[in-house]
Design a protein around this motif. Structure first.
Motif, mmCIF file in Angstrom:
data_model
loop_
_atom_site.group_PDB
_atom_site.id
_atom_site.type_symbol
_atom_site.label_atom_id
_atom_site.label_comp_id
_atom_site.label_asym_id
_atom_site.label_seq_id
_atom_site.Cartn_x
_atom_site.Cartn_y
_atom_site.Cartn_z
ATOM 1 N N GLU A 9 0.828 -1.209 0.000
ATOM 2 C CA GLU A 9 0.000 0.000 0.000
ATOM 3 C C GLU A 9 0.862 1.260 0.000
ATOM 4 O O GLU A 9 0.598 2.214 -0.728
ATOM 5 N N LEU A 12 2.492 1.645 -3.463
ATOM 6 C CA LEU A 12 1.537 2.091 -4.472
ATOM 7 C C LEU A 12 1.202 3.566 -4.297
ATOM 8 O O LEU A 12 1.054 4.304 -5.275
ATOM 9 N N GLN A 13 1.084 4.022 -3.081
ATOM 10 C CA GLN A 13 0.804 5.430 -2.834
ATOM 11 C C GLN A 13 1.935 6.306 -3.365
ATOM 12 O O GLN A 13 1.707 7.384 -3.914
ATOM 13 N N PHE A 15 4.030 5.569 -5.891
ATOM 14 C CA PHE A 15 4.043 5.564 -7.359
ATOM 15 C C PHE A 15 2.828 6.291 -7.942
ATOM 16 O O PHE A 15 2.925 6.884 -9.024
ATOM 17 N N GLU A 16 1.705 6.251 -7.259
ATOM 18 C CA GLU A 16 0.521 6.944 -7.765
ATOM 19 C C GLU A 16 0.691 8.458 -7.751
ATOM 20 O O GLU A 16 0.062 9.175 -8.526
ATOM 21 N N GLN A 17 1.549 8.955 -6.860
ATOM 22 C CA GLN A 17 1.775 10.391 -6.766
ATOM 23 C C GLN A 17 2.831 10.890 -7.749
ATOM 24 O O GLN A 17 2.996 12.095 -7.917
ATOM 25 N N GLN A 23 7.003 7.824 -15.771
ATOM 26 C CA GLN A 23 6.681 6.433 -16.099
ATOM 27 C C GLN A 23 7.741 5.795 -16.970
ATOM 28 O O GLN A 23 7.842 4.570 -17.036
ATOM 29 N N THR A 44 1.472 -5.182 -10.176
ATOM 30 C CA THR A 44 0.686 -4.006 -9.793
ATOM 31 C C THR A 44 1.313 -2.730 -10.341
ATOM 32 O O THR A 44 0.600 -1.836 -10.837
ATOM 33 N N LEU A 48 -0.065 0.190 -13.107
ATOM 34 C CA LEU A 48 -0.060 1.632 -12.870
ATOM 35 C C LEU A 48 0.702 2.400 -13.945
ATOM 36 O O LEU A 48 0.712 3.627 -13.930
ATOM 37 N N ARG A 399 -3.937 7.123 -18.006
ATOM 38 C CA ARG A 399 -2.627 7.364 -17.414
ATOM 39 C C ARG A 399 -1.800 6.083 -17.325
ATOM 40 O O ARG A 399 -0.574 6.111 -17.407
ATOM 41 N N GLU A 400 -2.449 4.932 -17.154
ATOM 42 C CA GLU A 400 -1.732 3.676 -16.924
ATOM 43 C C GLU A 400 -1.396 2.923 -18.197
ATOM 44 O O GLU A 400 -0.811 1.837 -18.133
#
Length: 489
Positions: A9, A12-13, A15-17, A23, A44, A48, A399-400
């Motif tokens: 978690e 992922l937080q 990389f999401e930011q 990328q 995962t 993303l 985006r992914e």
């Protein structure tokens, strides 16, 4: 990135930011965990949009082991090294093995031509995208917008927001709300305006001379006629204004005249002045009039925003166009004539070049409209010679989506090799061939019944001459009555 504990978690937080531009960066994850957890984390991160992941696991031995993924779309953790990773990251997407790519579609020639009933999915942008997917073994899945027969970009963006498609098959102007491929095309936007229209033949009688020239001719006629009448009154004791006026007008029309009202040397002086003045004016006027009648007379062309606003011709745009124009600093002066209408209304009027409206058109679409009017002696519409917007367009996508950078490289190669221009030229012909647009021929020259417009100009001349003659008659009649009244007194 050193990971003491493999907390999915938190990772992922992080990389999401990260911004979309990162990328394409390479990431080294250092930590201790089993292969299944590493594979789960790697899968995962790929979902993303971060495929360039190299894992260093220090639990296997003192030196540790490198892991990376196998080719996409099948995810499999394999032993690797730095050299192997640098090779593998260039070939992960070479064979996608039937991976389905959902593409949002609608009609927007020449970029997209969508006719699902005929299995036609063409247009230079869409053809390039389809060939790119086919070359890499991906499966093209068309996702039609609800109103796909006309330009509907907002519907395509809604499909991406709801995760019903991966990207749009059209080129969009860049915005920060979605991820875009890198753009190597430079498009400018103009306003398609009506060309200058022929002026009615009723205007031809006064067109050759400007207002100042007409005033000078009128002053010449009045001055000469008044002077000659006054001289005749001194010599003969009577005014002959009407007769002199008709003779002076006759001189302007290259008609012979006799000037007997004035005697002596004044007769020859006035005769010479009138003859030379009439010859110059009549020759000048007839030469210009012949030129106009041979070539036609047209209204002044619109070459500025102020002239366009002064003509008060509505600029019709769609809701998405209005959003883009606000983003790209649309000139404030044009908002007064800008009207937001449905896209099917725009398409129906633009197909036939309805000159009651003006239309937005980018440079690629201007080429299509020029192709549509190629058989017209005088095109019905032309671009305003002022660019109102410049953009670097690209394919919008989620985006992914992992193929963004590979597609960007393909766009660069196609643009640099000239393939993009070739596909656009082929699309222009196909747009006409399938009937989305029709070639507009010139009006044929044929015998037609005479209309009232052909008799208007001679009728105006006859009315003007009769009016002048009537005024002269009233003047002489009034002068005669005054003379009779003086005699009676």
């Amino acid at each position: 990135m050193i990971l003491p504990q493999l907390n999915h978690e938190q990772i992922l937080q992080i990389f999401e930011q990260l911004p979309v531009n990162l990328q394409r960066s390479d990431y080294l994850l250092v930590g201790c965990d089993n292969a299944d957890n590493w594979l789960n984390l790697l899968s995962t991160l790929w979902k993303l949009g971060f495929p360039n992941i190299l894992i260093y696991n220090s639990t296997q031995s003192v030196e540790g082991v490198f892991y990376t993924s196998d080719s996409f779309p099948q995810q499999r953790l394999i032993l690797s090294s730095i050299d192997h990773y640098l090779w593998a990251r260039r070939h992960w997407f070479d064979n996608l093995k039937g991976w389905e790519v959902r593409v949002g579609l609608y009609n927007n020639p020449p970029r997209t031509l969508v006719y699902p009933e005929k299995q036609i999915f063409d247009g230079y942008a869409l053809m390039l995208l389809r060939e790119f997917l086919s070359y890499r073994g991906a499966k093209f899945i068309p996702m039609l917008t609800p109103n796909y027969k006309v330009y509907s970009p907002n519907d395509c963006l809604d499909l991406m927001r709801s995760n019903k498609c991966d990207l749009c098959g059209d080129l969009f102007a860049f915005s920060n709300k979605f991820s875009y491929t890198y753009s190597f095309m430079y498009l400018y936007c103009n306003i398609l305006i009506p060309t200058s229209q022929p002026i009615s033949k009723n205007y031809y009688i006064s067109a050759p001379l400007e207002l100042k020239t007409w005033l000078l001719v009128g002053f010449y006629v009045v001055f000469i006629c008044s002077f000659a009448s006054f001289t005749g009154w001194l010599q003969h004791g009577r005014f002959e204004f009407g007769n002199l006026l008709l003779q002076i007008f006759g001189s302007l029309l290259s008609v012979g005249f006799k000037f007997r009202q004035v005697l002596g040397r004044l007769h020859y002086i006035l005769f010479t002045i009138i003859a030379l003045g009439g010859l110059i004016c009549s020759t000048y006027y007839l030469a210009f009039l012949k030129t106009i009648l041979a070539t036609g007379l047209y209204e002044p062309q619109i070459d500025s925003f102020e002239e366009l606003v002064r003509q008060n011709i509505s600029l019709i745009v769609g809701d998405y166009d209005k959003t883009v124009l606000k983003l790209y600093d649309f000139p404030d002066i044009l908002w007064n004539i800008t009207q937001v209408v449905p896209y099917d209304f725009i398409v129906s009027h633009r197909r036939v070049f309805d000159t009651n409206y003006t239309y937005l058109a980018h440079s690629d679409r201007l080429v299509l409209f020029s192709f549509q009017q190629q058989y017209m002696a005088k095109p019905r519409m032309r671009p305003l010679p002022i660019d109102i917007m410049h953009s670097l367009p690209g394919f919008p996508m989620r985006r992914e989506w992992l193929l963004k950078f590979k597609l960007s490289e393909t766009l660069l190669n196609c643009f640099g090799s000239g393939l993009m221009q070739k596909l656009a030229a082929d699309t222009n012909r196909q747009t006409i061939h399938i009937g989305y647009l029709s070639l507009i021929p010139s009006e044929q020259y044929e015998a037609r019944p005479l209309t009232l417009d052909y008799f208007a100009m001679p009728l105006k001349i006859l009315t003007t001459g009769s009016g002048l003659a009537f005024v002269c008659f009233l003047g002489e009649l009034l002068w005669r009555l005054l003379k009779i009244k003086r005699r009676n007194v």
